[in-house]
Each structure stands twice: as C-alpha cells, then as structure tokens.
Design a protein around this motif. Sequence first.
Motif, short mmCIF file in Angstrom:
data_model
loop_
_atom_site.label_atom_id
_atom_site.label_comp_id
_atom_site.label_asym_id
_atom_site.label_seq_id
_atom_site.Cartn_x
_atom_site.Cartn_y
_atom_site.Cartn_z
N LEU A 1 3.59 -2.26 5.96
CA LEU A 1 3.99 -1.97 7.33
C LEU A 1 3.74 -3.16 8.25
N SER A 2 4.62 -3.33 9.20
CA SER A 2 4.51 -4.47 10.11
C SER A 2 3.31 -4.34 11.05
N LYS A 3 2.74 -3.14 11.14
CA LYS A 3 1.58 -2.95 12.02
C LYS A 3 0.30 -3.52 11.43
N GLY A 4 0.37 -4.06 10.20
CA GLY A 4 -0.76 -4.81 9.67
C GLY A 4 -1.60 -4.06 8.67
N GLY A 5 -2.89 -4.42 8.62
CA GLY A 5 -3.76 -3.95 7.55
C GLY A 5 -4.59 -2.74 7.87
N ASN A 6 -4.35 -2.07 8.98
CA ASN A 6 -5.27 -1.03 9.43
C ASN A 6 -5.16 0.27 8.63
N LEU A 7 -6.07 1.19 8.90
CA LEU A 7 -6.14 2.45 8.16
C LEU A 7 -5.08 3.45 8.60
N CYS A 8 -4.91 3.64 9.89
CA CYS A 8 -4.09 4.74 10.38
C CYS A 8 -2.61 4.53 10.11
N HIS A 9 -2.12 3.33 10.35
CA HIS A 9 -0.71 3.04 10.12
C HIS A 9 -0.55 1.61 9.60
N GLY A 10 -1.26 1.35 8.49
CA GLY A 10 -1.21 0.00 7.93
C GLY A 10 -1.42 -0.02 6.43
N LEU A 11 -1.59 -1.22 5.92
CA LEU A 11 -1.67 -1.48 4.48
C LEU A 11 -2.82 -0.77 3.79
N THR A 12 -4.02 -0.89 4.34
CA THR A 12 -5.18 -0.32 3.66
C THR A 12 -5.15 1.19 3.66
N GLY A 13 -4.63 1.79 4.73
CA GLY A 13 -4.49 3.24 4.74
C GLY A 13 -3.50 3.73 3.71
N ASN A 14 -2.42 2.98 3.52
CA ASN A 14 -1.44 3.37 2.51
C ASN A 14 -1.99 3.22 1.08
N ALA A 15 -2.83 2.23 0.87
CA ALA A 15 -3.34 1.98 -0.48
C ALA A 15 -4.53 2.85 -0.84
N TRP A 16 -5.29 3.30 0.16
CA TRP A 16 -6.54 4.01 -0.12
C TRP A 16 -6.35 5.24 -1.02
N PRO A 17 -5.35 6.10 -0.78
CA PRO A 17 -5.19 7.27 -1.65
C PRO A 17 -5.03 6.91 -3.12
N LEU A 18 -4.48 5.73 -3.40
CA LEU A 18 -4.30 5.31 -4.78
C LEU A 18 -5.63 5.02 -5.46
N TYR B 1 -1.98 2.73 -13.37
CA TYR B 1 -0.77 2.79 -12.53
C TYR B 1 -1.13 2.75 -11.05
N PHE B 2 -2.13 3.52 -10.67
CA PHE B 2 -2.51 3.58 -9.25
C PHE B 2 -3.28 2.32 -8.83
N LEU B 3 -4.24 1.90 -9.64
CA LEU B 3 -5.07 0.75 -9.25
C LEU B 3 -4.27 -0.53 -9.20
N SER B 4 -3.31 -0.68 -10.11
CA SER B 4 -2.52 -1.92 -10.15
C SER B 4 -1.67 -2.09 -8.89
N ARG B 5 -1.41 -0.99 -8.18
CA ARG B 5 -0.62 -1.04 -6.94
C ARG B 5 -1.50 -1.04 -5.70
N ALA B 6 -2.68 -0.46 -5.80
CA ALA B 6 -3.59 -0.47 -4.65
C ALA B 6 -4.15 -1.86 -4.38
N LEU B 7 -4.51 -2.58 -5.43
CA LEU B 7 -5.19 -3.87 -5.26
C LEU B 7 -4.33 -4.92 -4.56
N PRO B 8 -3.04 -5.07 -4.87
CA PRO B 8 -2.24 -6.06 -4.14
C PRO B 8 -2.17 -5.77 -2.64
#
Length: 537
Positions: free
Chosen positions: A368-385, A428-435
């Motif tokens: 997401l263009s909003k960056g790395g944040n939890l609510c609407h960003g990269l780390t929030g998207n990856a955390w469930p994985l 499958y999940f970890l290989s996509r969360a880490l990048p």
Amino acid sequence: MSSHRPQYFPNKLHPIDINRSNLEHVLKELQSAVKEGVEIICNSPLPVTDASDYGSIYSGIPGVALALLRLERQNESIGSSSLHCAELAYERIIPTPTDVHLFPGRMSPIGSSLGPVFLRILAVCEDHNLNLGRGLSVSPEDASALNDAVQRSLQHGAVISFKGHSLGGDEVLYGRAGLLWALLTIQKHMYEEKTEKAVRGALRPALKAVPQLIDTIIAAGKQGSRKFIEKHGPSDAFPLMWPWIEDYYGLGAVHGISGILTVLLSCDLTDLRIDEEDSYLGLIADTITCLCRICIANHGHLPMSIPPRPSSQSRAAPLLQICHGTPGLLVLLAAAQRNGFFTGTFWKPEWDVAIRLGTEKIWQEGILSKGGNLCHGLTGNAWPLLTLHDIFTYDLDTQTIARRIRAERLAGDGEQISKDREVLTGDYFLSRALPFMMLARESPPYSSAREIPSSYDFRTPDRPFSLYEGLAGQLCAWAETCAVIKGRLRQMELAADKNMSMVDIERDKTFTKCLLQQLGFPGLEVNGPDKELLLRG
C-alpha cells in the motif's frame, strides 16, 4: 516521483525461501531495524507533560508507550536488552490520572481518553511481572474510570448517537469489543501472585463483569442482524451483525465484525456458554462462514461494509488493510483455527478457501502507498500471515485431525480440503510475510531518518511515530517477526533429530520461550503470555 500515489503498488517482490540461512539473515536485519527504530522514537519530541496532547492508544503517546512495553517483553527475540524499553515506556506514561470523558459507544481504550487509564494499569502489571522495582499500584481514580466504563457499556443499546451520527458501539477502535480486549489483556497479565494482589482488588467490578459484557456484545450482534433483515431482507444477513455507520455494517477488523469476533474468540470458552443450548460458538462460527463466502465471492477481497458504501464503489479496488479488508478476516480465521475444539466442531472448507484467496490478494495488492504502518500499511497486511504460519506449522496435526472430523460430517468436501491443504503450509505464509516486513524499512519515518532509498513512493504518515499509523507499530511487527523466526529456527534445529516428534519439540523450553515472545496484533489478539506456556517454559 509523482505526487499522485496509487492505492497500492504492483508487487515486484519474490517469496523468500524458508531455510536457516535466509531466516538468520532476515532476523539480523529486523533486529537492527528495531534497535534503530527505538532510537528514532527516543529522539523524537514527545509532549508527555500536557494531558490535552497525550492522545489515544491508536494515534497518541499511549500507543508508543504500549509498543515499548511490548518490546521489553520481547528482549530475547530482538536481541538487545540494552535498549531499556521499559524505562523508555514509563518516561512516556503520565503518572497522574488524566481527564476521562466517556461517551456512549466510545468506551474502547484504543480510541478514547480511557487509553491512558488502561496503559497505567498495564504498566502496574508489568512492573510486578518483570520485577522492574517501581512499586506501582492502581490508583483509585484509574480503577473508578475503568469500572465505570464497563458498567456504562452494559447499559447502552446496539446503536448510539455521537455528534449527530448513528454509530455502532461495539467495534474494536471505539466500542465494547475494544474494552473487552483491554480487560482480557489485563487478566492475562495477572499471572504472578504479586500482580494479582496489586490489580485484581481494584478492578474486581470490571473483571467480574466480563461475562455480562460478552452477553451485551452478542445481544447487540443479534439485534443488528434483525435490523438488517428488516431493512434489506434475509438473503445477505449474518447471524451476528454490528452496525458501523448509519445503516452500514462494517466487516473489517478495526471497524467491524472480523475484529469483534476475534476478540470474542480470545475469551474463556465457558464465558461463551459452551455447555449451554444457547452457546455463542455456533453463532460465531456461522458468522465466520458468512464472511468467508463474501471473501470468496469477491475473489479474495472483503468489502468495507454491507451494503457497500457509495464511497467504496468509487475506488479502483476495494481496500486491502487490517482496518477494512481481508487481512482482518485472516486474523479472525487464525483465531478461529487456533482452538482445536472450535475447529473440530465448526470448521468448513470455505475457511481455508478464504485464507488461500485472501493471502493471494494480499501478495498481489498489499504493498500500500500509505507505507509500513499497521492499520493501513505493509506490516498490518503481513502480520496475519505470521500467525497463520504458526498454525500451519506447529498445530498441523491438531488441525488435520479436526478437519478430518469435520470432513466426515460434510460429505463431498474432501477434494477441496485436499486442494487447499497442498497450498496452505507454514512456509507458504512465512515466505510472503517476510518480504513485506523487510520492505517496510523503506517507508518513512524510518527510511527518512536512516536515509534509506526506496523504489516505492510511500507516504509519510500523519502521525509518524504512533502505534497504528506510524513507526511504533512497525517496531511491534518487526519484533513479532523476530519472535516467529527464532521459534522456527529452534524448530528446525530440533527437527533435525529424526527421533523428535512435534510433541517433543513443543515441550522444549527454548522453543516455548520463543512462543511466549509472540504477543499478537495490538488491539485484536490479546496481548499477554499464555499461562500454559509459562508453566511449560
């Protein structure tokens, strides 16, 4: 780069091969990022003396302090006890009671002035649990504020009015689910006898009312479903539905059904009336299945609400983020499948289909263009994985048995079960969360402070150091990733011994300590150590 940013950037990343060398490299990089991120936060100006500027857990200084308390507990995973995160956290906590303005439907500490109260109480727990030696106790003012918030939450209906708008009072950010999360978190932190003595007496009315609060949330969900049917008919109705804005029913984690159900599944099963005819578990499970079917019908997306709001229809693509979207559903599905009894009793193949499609959609559209944040960003998207990695790696035998039990009752679903089981593995999940976690280092304010060039034009958050929108949340995500990696490395080490079963691995004290370092998504998963793991470790 252009000042106009798209909703998300095309994903040019590649899944990371899960092997010891790659995991050790990512661990080292993220440990360094946590250390440098803490230094950046420490060098940022924080107006901790003015209560009016103190803010909420979501966007203010209390959230930064909460992140630092988490990092103190995760010292072993982040590899640096020299950070003194607890000391930094206490420097950011206003020690004296602050003004608390409680509004109907605005009782969650995450998004209200009750946040500093919850944080001070949690700080008391950690002072005793971690032997920090501050001799803290719960103030009468804080105890009164929290006890009052719980009692008032039991009195209001499912829909309330706030500043002229009809709003739901049960979501995680502002409503009763967030208050329930806070109470469950406090309960989970009272595992030391001295902590019990310091906290339970002062908060006895609030903690005693947890079953009533659950009843109230469920009753509101039933009422919301009835009202939806009255207005829109039964075809799209769920067993449990909570209003979000006006007549719209939010589906996401921070603002909707996914988050409310996730918190409910963190409760003691006895509080969910497991042994009674009107058990809540069936309602929760059927609602989860309804969410999964919507996700499947939308090819992996979860709409913001039902019915769709006009503003959501004007977007090029549905939102894909924790607060609104599929990542919140994946957090819920992880919570649902963490419990073998719940899975064995209620699981349906649609749950795994939604996990697969949702993960694919996150990988495709989650930068997401909003960056790395939890609510609407990269780390929030990856955390469930990360959470799904643990379930599909360590709980595989339990999950397989539970699914087999259910499959025997669901004739004709074996082929789909087999198809999804081939795809859904821990790797499958970890290989996509880490990048995603690694890429988050290229977003401001971390990238700006460290002068890291980025191939993406990420936006600087409005609240750059906050828990849900800024760097504090990224630190939580990176530290959680470090804990997951350390656990997986230990599992690999033990698995090299062909005579060790998964049961033997789970009994290993070092492996258990790694699991204890995983604290879950702030505000959704209950933050605190599991007593069973503590006894094992």
